[in-house]
Design a protein around this motif. Structure first.
Motif, PDB file in Angstrom:
ATOM      1  N   TRP A  91      23.354   6.799  33.170  1.00 12.68           N
ATOM      2  CA  TRP A  91      24.343   7.774  32.697  1.00 12.68           C
ATOM      3  C   TRP A  91      23.725   8.712  31.685  1.00 12.68           C
ATOM      4  O   TRP A  91      22.625   8.469  31.177  1.00 12.68           O
ATOM      5  CB  TRP A  91      25.617   7.120  32.152  1.00 12.68           C
ATOM      6  CG  TRP A  91      25.501   5.988  31.149  1.00 12.68           C
ATOM      7  CD1 TRP A  91      25.897   4.691  31.350  1.00 12.68           C
ATOM      8  CD2 TRP A  91      25.048   6.051  29.786  1.00 12.68           C
ATOM      9  NE1 TRP A  91      25.690   3.944  30.223  1.00 12.68           N
ATOM     10  CE2 TRP A  91      25.183   4.759  29.237  1.00 12.68           C
ATOM     11  CE3 TRP A  91      24.533   7.060  28.975  1.00 12.68           C
ATOM     12  CZ2 TRP A  91      24.824   4.436  27.927  1.00 12.68           C
ATOM     13  CZ3 TRP A  91      24.163   6.762  27.656  1.00 12.68           C
ATOM     14  CH2 TRP A  91      24.316   5.472  27.152  1.00 12.68           C
ATOM     15  N   ARG A  92      24.469   9.757  31.415  1.00 14.11           N
ATOM     16  CA  ARG A  92      24.089  10.770  30.428  1.00 14.11           C
ATOM     17  C   ARG A  92      25.384  11.163  29.749  1.00 14.11           C
ATOM     18  O   ARG A  92      26.244  11.784  30.368  1.00 14.11           O
ATOM     19  CB  ARG A  92      23.432  11.953  31.138  1.00 14.11           C
ATOM     20  CG  ARG A  92      22.812  12.984  30.235  1.00 14.11           C
ATOM     21  CD  ARG A  92      21.982  13.960  31.071  1.00 14.11           C
ATOM     22  NE  ARG A  92      21.255  14.879  30.239  1.00 14.11           N
ATOM     23  CZ  ARG A  92      20.203  15.597  30.608  1.00 14.11           C
ATOM     24  NH1 ARG A  92      19.756  15.476  31.849  1.00 14.11           N
ATOM     25  NH2 ARG A  92      19.605  16.420  29.769  1.00 14.11           N
ATOM     26  N   ARG A  93      25.536  10.814  28.463  1.00 17.24           N
ATOM     27  CA  ARG A  93      26.849  10.993  27.831  1.00 17.24           C
ATOM     28  C   ARG A  93      26.732  11.265  26.343  1.00 17.24           C
ATOM     29  O   ARG A  93      25.684  11.029  25.734  1.00 17.24           O
ATOM     30  CB  ARG A  93      27.716   9.760  28.071  1.00 17.24           C
ATOM     31  CG  ARG A  93      27.164   8.480  27.498  1.00 17.24           C
ATOM     32  CD  ARG A  93      28.099   7.290  27.686  1.00 17.24           C
ATOM     33  NE  ARG A  93      28.362   6.954  29.075  1.00 17.24           N
ATOM     34  CZ  ARG A  93      28.618   5.718  29.494  1.00 17.24           C
ATOM     35  NH1 ARG A  93      28.632   4.693  28.632  1.00 17.24           N
ATOM     36  NH2 ARG A  93      28.879   5.483  30.770  1.00 17.24           N
ATOM     37  N   GLU A  94      27.821  11.740  25.791  1.00 13.39           N
ATOM     38  CA  GLU A  94      27.880  12.004  24.355  1.00 13.39           C
ATOM     39  C   GLU A  94      28.358  10.757  23.632  1.00 13.39           C
ATOM     40  O   GLU A  94      29.374  10.160  23.991  1.00 13.39           O
ATOM     41  CB  GLU A  94      28.820  13.180  24.067  1.00 13.39           C
ATOM     42  CG  GLU A  94      28.791  13.622  22.616  1.00 13.39           C
ATOM     43  CD  GLU A  94      29.647  14.859  22.371  1.00 13.39           C
ATOM     44  OE1 GLU A  94      30.506  14.803  21.478  1.00 13.39           O
ATOM     45  OE2 GLU A  94      29.449  15.860  23.094  1.00 13.39           O
ATOM     46  N   ILE A  95      27.613  10.350  22.614  1.00 14.67           N
ATOM     47  CA  ILE A  95      27.972   9.213  21.775  1.00 14.67           C
ATOM     48  C   ILE A  95      27.835   9.643  20.324  1.00 14.67           C
ATOM     49  O   ILE A  95      26.770  10.117  19.909  1.00 14.67           O
ATOM     50  CB  ILE A  95      27.063   7.997  22.058  1.00 14.67           C
ATOM     51  CG1 ILE A  95      27.186   7.572  23.528  1.00 14.67           C
ATOM     52  CG2 ILE A  95      27.406   6.837  21.129  1.00 14.67           C
ATOM     53  CD1 ILE A  95      26.222   6.465  23.916  1.00 14.67           C
ATOM     54  N   ASN A  96      28.906   9.516  19.580  1.00 13.92           N
ATOM     55  CA  ASN A  96      28.903   9.916  18.165  1.00 13.92           C
ATOM     56  C   ASN A  96      28.402  11.354  17.987  1.00 13.92           C
ATOM     57  O   ASN A  96      27.634  11.657  17.069  1.00 13.92           O
ATOM     58  CB  ASN A  96      28.041   8.953  17.333  1.00 13.92           C
ATOM     59  CG  ASN A  96      28.561   7.535  17.360  1.00 13.92           C
ATOM     60  OD1 ASN A  96      29.783   7.315  17.411  1.00 13.92           O
ATOM     61  ND2 ASN A  96      27.668   6.558  17.319  1.00 13.92           N
ATOM     62  N   GLY A  97      28.845  12.222  18.907  1.00 13.56           N
ATOM     63  CA  GLY A  97      28.491  13.637  18.811  1.00 13.56           C
ATOM     64  C   GLY A  97      27.064  13.949  19.207  1.00 13.56           C
ATOM     65  O   GLY A  97      26.555  15.047  18.925  1.00 13.56           O
ATOM     66  N   CYS A  98      26.391  13.011  19.889  1.00 14.78           N
ATOM     67  CA  CYS A  98      24.977  13.189  20.217  1.00 14.78           C
ATOM     68  C   CYS A  98      24.753  12.828  21.687  1.00 14.78           C
ATOM     69  O   CYS A  98      25.371  11.902  22.211  1.00 14.78           O
ATOM     70  CB  CYS A  98      24.154  12.266  19.320  1.00 14.78           C
ATOM     71  SG  CYS A  98      22.416  12.682  19.243  1.00 14.78           S
ATOM     72  N   GLU A  99      23.865  13.532  22.370  1.00  8.75           N
ATOM     73  CA  GLU A  99      23.609  13.264  23.781  1.00  8.75           C
ATOM     74  C   GLU A  99      22.618  12.113  23.945  1.00  8.75           C
ATOM     75  O   GLU A  99      21.487  12.177  23.474  1.00  8.75           O
ATOM     76  CB  GLU A  99      23.053  14.510  24.479  1.00  8.75           C
ATOM     77  CG  GLU A  99      22.845  14.304  25.981  1.00  8.75           C
ATOM     78  CD  GLU A  99      22.285  15.523  26.692  1.00  8.75           C
ATOM     79  OE1 GLU A  99      22.320  15.542  27.931  1.00  8.75           O
ATOM     80  OE2 GLU A  99      21.808  16.450  26.008  1.00  8.75           O
ATOM     81  N   PHE A 100      23.072  11.059  24.622  1.00  9.72           N
ATOM     82  CA  PHE A 100      22.211   9.922  24.944  1.00  9.72           C
ATOM     83  C   PHE A 100      22.040   9.834  26.465  1.00  9.72           C
ATOM     84  O   PHE A 100      22.940  10.194  27.223  1.00  9.72           O
ATOM     85  CB  PHE A 100      22.799   8.613  24.420  1.00  9.72           C
ATOM     86  CG  PHE A 100      22.521   8.363  22.963  1.00  9.72           C
ATOM     87  CD1 PHE A 100      21.471   7.550  22.569  1.00  9.72           C
ATOM     88  CD2 PHE A 100      23.308   8.960  21.978  1.00  9.72           C
ATOM     89  CE1 PHE A 100      21.207   7.328  21.226  1.00  9.72           C
ATOM     90  CE2 PHE A 100      23.055   8.745  20.637  1.00  9.72           C
ATOM     91  CZ  PHE A 100      21.987   7.921  20.253  1.00  9.72           C
ATOM     92  N   ILE A 101      20.864   9.338  26.898  1.00  5.92           N
ATOM     93  CA  ILE A 101      20.548   9.191  28.311  1.00  5.92           C
ATOM     94  C   ILE A 101      20.046   7.766  28.530  1.00  5.92           C
ATOM     95  O   ILE A 101      19.182   7.285  27.782  1.00  5.92           O
ATOM     96  CB  ILE A 101      19.474  10.211  28.752  1.00  5.92           C
ATOM     97  CG1 ILE A 101      19.933  11.648  28.447  1.00  5.92           C
ATOM     98  CG2 ILE A 101      19.153  10.061  30.240  1.00  5.92           C
ATOM     99  CD1 ILE A 101      18.847  12.701  28.625  1.00  5.92           C
ATOM    100  N   LEU A 102      20.573   7.096  29.544  1.00 10.07           N
ATOM    101  CA  LEU A 102      20.177   5.724  29.859  1.00 10.07           C
ATOM    102  C   LEU A 102      19.520   5.662  31.234  1.00 10.07           C
ATOM    103  O   LEU A 102      20.089   6.133  32.219  1.00 10.07           O
ATOM    104  CB  LEU A 102      21.399   4.798  29.830  1.00 10.07           C
ATOM    105  CG  LEU A 102      21.160   3.331  30.227  1.00 10.07           C
ATOM    106  CD1 LEU A 102      20.237   2.639  29.227  1.00 10.07           C
ATOM    107  CD2 LEU A 102      22.491   2.584  30.344  1.00 10.07           C
ATOM    108  N   TRP A 103      18.315   5.104  31.275  1.00 10.59           N
ATOM    109  CA  TRP A 103      17.606   4.852  32.534  1.00 10.59           C
ATOM    110  C   TRP A 103      17.395   3.355  32.698  1.00 10.59           C
ATOM    111  O   TRP A 103      17.335   2.612  31.707  1.00 10.59           O
ATOM    112  CB  TRP A 103      16.229   5.531  32.524  1.00 10.59           C
ATOM    113  CG  TRP A 103      16.243   6.947  32.985  1.00 10.59           C
ATOM    114  CD1 TRP A 103      16.828   8.013  32.361  1.00 10.59           C
ATOM    115  CD2 TRP A 103      15.639   7.473  34.171  1.00 10.59           C
ATOM    116  NE1 TRP A 103      16.625   9.162  33.086  1.00 10.59           N
ATOM    117  CE2 TRP A 103      15.895   8.860  34.199  1.00 10.59           C
ATOM    118  CE3 TRP A 103      14.900   6.907  35.208  1.00 10.59           C
ATOM    119  CZ2 TRP A 103      15.446   9.684  35.221  1.00 10.59           C
ATOM    120  CZ3 TRP A 103      14.439   7.726  36.225  1.00 10.59           C
ATOM    121  CH2 TRP A 103      14.715   9.099  36.232  1.00 10.59           C
TER     122      TRP A 103
END
Length: 419
Positions: free
Chosen positions: A339-351
């Motif tokens: 996924w690629r999502r906003e967490i705590n106002g910040c963009e995180f990407i999970l591979w």
């Protein structure tokens, strides 16, 4: 040639452009053999215009005189590669690289030298000449050295057979062929002919295609004719280029496998652009370099160092000798973005990727502009029982977890092995 793992090595372009010389290649080969070979680094590749006597930097000298033999084949410039004198070509340099336990590569341009066409020189193995096989409306738009070769012309295959016969005789292990990956379908027949000539020369060589971006719809062709192909134009030390690589890797990850590797390009780390200024070092932050190595490794891009290795500092060496990251590069299977999502106002990407040895890898990237924490629920990975985890960069161990809290820092990354 089928390889079970993506190539790892060094290429002279990021540091020296067209101007690399023999002493520089030997120096970097010696450094790799002493400091990096034991971690899997093995290829030493001389990039573009090694046949140009007066190359000075990353800027090409238009219509420059190139060194060429009587059969229209480019040969190393003795002025820059003195061991090539007397018709020896790259054989002495390749022999030296091999003596260190490493492998030797060269860059070539698609096609036949324009000066060979203008002089109408001979082609080995045929009575046809350079002018008779050239495709003069097929030119590179950023380099003036070559015309394309017309596969329909008698003598065209003989030319490609002759150059790979020459390279095999030199002891070349790796060919980076330029002006070909993104030129499809216009030059597809020439690519197929080139590949068949290489694979018929009697010596195993990796075939790498440049420049990118390669065409996604031609993925199956690239896999059939080559070992690696560039998915990007030249990659440099700019965050926006690294950020863009996540999208490219997501699209290409399904085409990674034994013997064929989508190539995210060289790693511009340590001292680069030395032909302009010896003080220039990568502009990537340490976090960005960790992100780059993590993404390239879980995605299984080839890992090709771009900097002057003798100038590497302790941090740069820590990037290239991290056994957990290199193991992930070797063992990742079926890697993909979760996924690629906003967490705590910040963009995180999970591979994530399966490991060939059992277990699973995950990589978490902070692609945003604030230093914040994220908690990764392992149910996102369809893991419903507690697992043990090890963070590959820090060595931190976690036991019996169902979620993992991370704080990679701005443009940073964390990588875990779960078992």
């Amino acid at each position: 040639m089928e390889m079970l793992t993506a190539p790892m090595g060094w290429n002279s372009w990021d540091c020296y452009g067209a101007a690399v010389d023999e002493e520089t290649v030997r120096r970097n080969a010696e450094f790799m053999a002493k400091n990096l070979k034991q971690y899997g680094w093995e290829y030493i590749t001389v990039d573009i215009q090694w046949s140009a006597p007066n190359a000075k930097n990353h800027e090409y000298d238009p219509f420059t005189e190139l060194c060429m033999d009587e059969y229209s084949r480019l040969i190393p410039a003795e002025k820059r590669f003195p061991s090539s004198a007397g018709g020896k070509g790259f054989a002495p340099l390749a022999e030296y690289v091999h003596s260190l336990g490493l492998k030797f590569g060269i860059h070539i341009m698609r096609g036949i030298p324009r000066q060979a066409v203008h002089r109408n020189t001979a082609i080995k193995g045929t009575d046809k000449t350079a002018r008779q096989i050239a495709k003069t409306d097929s030119i590179c738009h950023w380099n003036t050295d070559m015309y394309g070769v017309d596969p329909k012309k008698e003598g065209a295959r003989a030319y490609y057979d002759s150059i790979f016969e020459l390279y095999a005789g030199w002891g070349v292990d790796f060919i980076k062929c330029d002006d070909i990956a993104r030129e499809l379908p216009h030059e597809e027949e020439e690519l197929v002919m080139l590949s068949e000539a290489l694979h018929g020369c009697g010596r195993d060589m990796i075939l790498s295609l440049s420049p990118g971006p390669a065409l996604l719809e031609k993925a199956e062709l690239y896999k059939q004719v080559s070992n690696m192909w560039r998915i990007t134009d030249d990659f440099w030390d700019k965050w926006e280029l690294l950020y863009n690589m996540f999208e490219r890797a997501e699209k290409w990850c399904v085409h990674t496998g034994a013997g064929h590797w989508p190539d995210a390009d060289m790693l511009p780390i340590g001292p680069i652009l030395q032909d302009y200024d010896k003080s220039i070092r990568t502009k990537f932050t340490e976090n960005e370099q960790i992100t780059m190595l993590t993404l390239w490794s879980i995605f299984r891009s080839p890992l090709i160092i771009g900097g002057e290795m003798t100038g590497f500092d302790e941090f740069t060496m820590s990037l290239l000798t991290n056994e957990g990251i290199i193991k992930m590069h070797r063992n990742s299977r079926h890697s993909h973005q979760v996924w690629r999502r906003e967490i705590n106002g910040c963009e995180f990407i999970l591979w994530t990727a399966a490991s060939a040895e059992g277990g699973q890898y995950i990589a978490v990237f902070n692609a945003g502009e604030t230093d914040t924490e994220a908690e990764i629920a392992l149910t996102d990975l369809e893991i419903y029982e507690p697992v043990d985890a090890a963070e590959l960069w820090s060595g931190e161990k976690l036991s019996g977890v169902t979620s993992i809290k991370v704080r990679p820092g701005v443009h940073g990354a964390k990588a875990f092995y779960l078992k």
